[in-house]
Scaffold this active site. Sequence first.
Site, short mmCIF file in Angstrom:
data_model
loop_
_atom_site.label_atom_id
_atom_site.label_comp_id
_atom_site.label_asym_id
_atom_site.label_seq_id
_atom_site.Cartn_x
_atom_site.Cartn_y
_atom_site.Cartn_z
N ILE A 75 0.81 -1.22 0.00
CA ILE A 75 0.00 0.00 0.00
C ILE A 75 0.85 1.27 0.00
CG2 ILE A 75 -1.97 -1.10 1.11
CD1 ILE A 75 -1.12 0.20 3.72
N LYS B 106 14.74 -2.14 8.49
CA LYS B 106 13.76 -3.11 7.99
C LYS B 106 13.98 -4.40 8.77
CE LYS B 106 10.59 -4.54 4.96
NZ LYS B 106 9.28 -3.90 4.73
N GLY C 230 7.80 -1.69 8.95
CA GLY C 230 7.28 -3.02 9.21
C GLY C 230 6.95 -3.78 7.93
#
Length: 241
Positions: A21, A45, A118
Amino acid sequence: MGHTPDMDPTVVLVTGTGTEIGKTVVTAAVAALALAAGRKVAVLKPGQTGMAPGEPGDLAEVLRLAGPVTTSELARYPDPLAPATAAARSGLPTIGPEEIAAEAARLAASHDLVLVEGAGGLLVHYDEHGHSLADVPKALTSHGLSASALVVVTAGLGTLNVTQLTAEALQARGIPLRGLVIGSMPAEPDLATRCNLTDLPRVAGAPLLGAVPHGLPDAPDFLAGARAALAPALGGTWQLV
């Protein structure tokens, strides 16, 4: 000139209401504006999935778009699944909130801003105990640090429910919600999208801090695009009209 980003505390969790997204582009945009304001930026990350060793992952994309940020990746799994599931399938070790918090604290010692991107949504599991990104702020307290969250959301129909669920999950854990950013704003928004610009901050109890257009300019014009897409609180000029 852009505004000075107001991104204290040092550690910011960049999470979302789902996968694919726009979290990585939003992370890059926030990092680019912070760099432009003269801040030292690191992007962590914790778990990269769906990538083989040596393949360019999300951090490579952040570096390409944002410029010279420090990057750190704790684990990589080849299957495009939740980190815990991908780890189990590959036989590789999982990572827990303590390891993520320790690395974030290490980076925070020499950087002004640490963005922790995330995998997927807030409660996606990273280990066999069901720990998620939402458990990292509690683990950070042992390092004398706190964290806030920036939630990347979708623009259209269906976003209000998952946005409110994510906001309530953060609130239940005492994690401050800095704000929301729409990860991909269509050029011609439909009725639901136009209404959501007003309804998203209402259901989340947090401000809308930007809307990244679908097709944000690539490098080297990325910084200008990021500035136009993010609100002054993140160093940009975007405003909800």
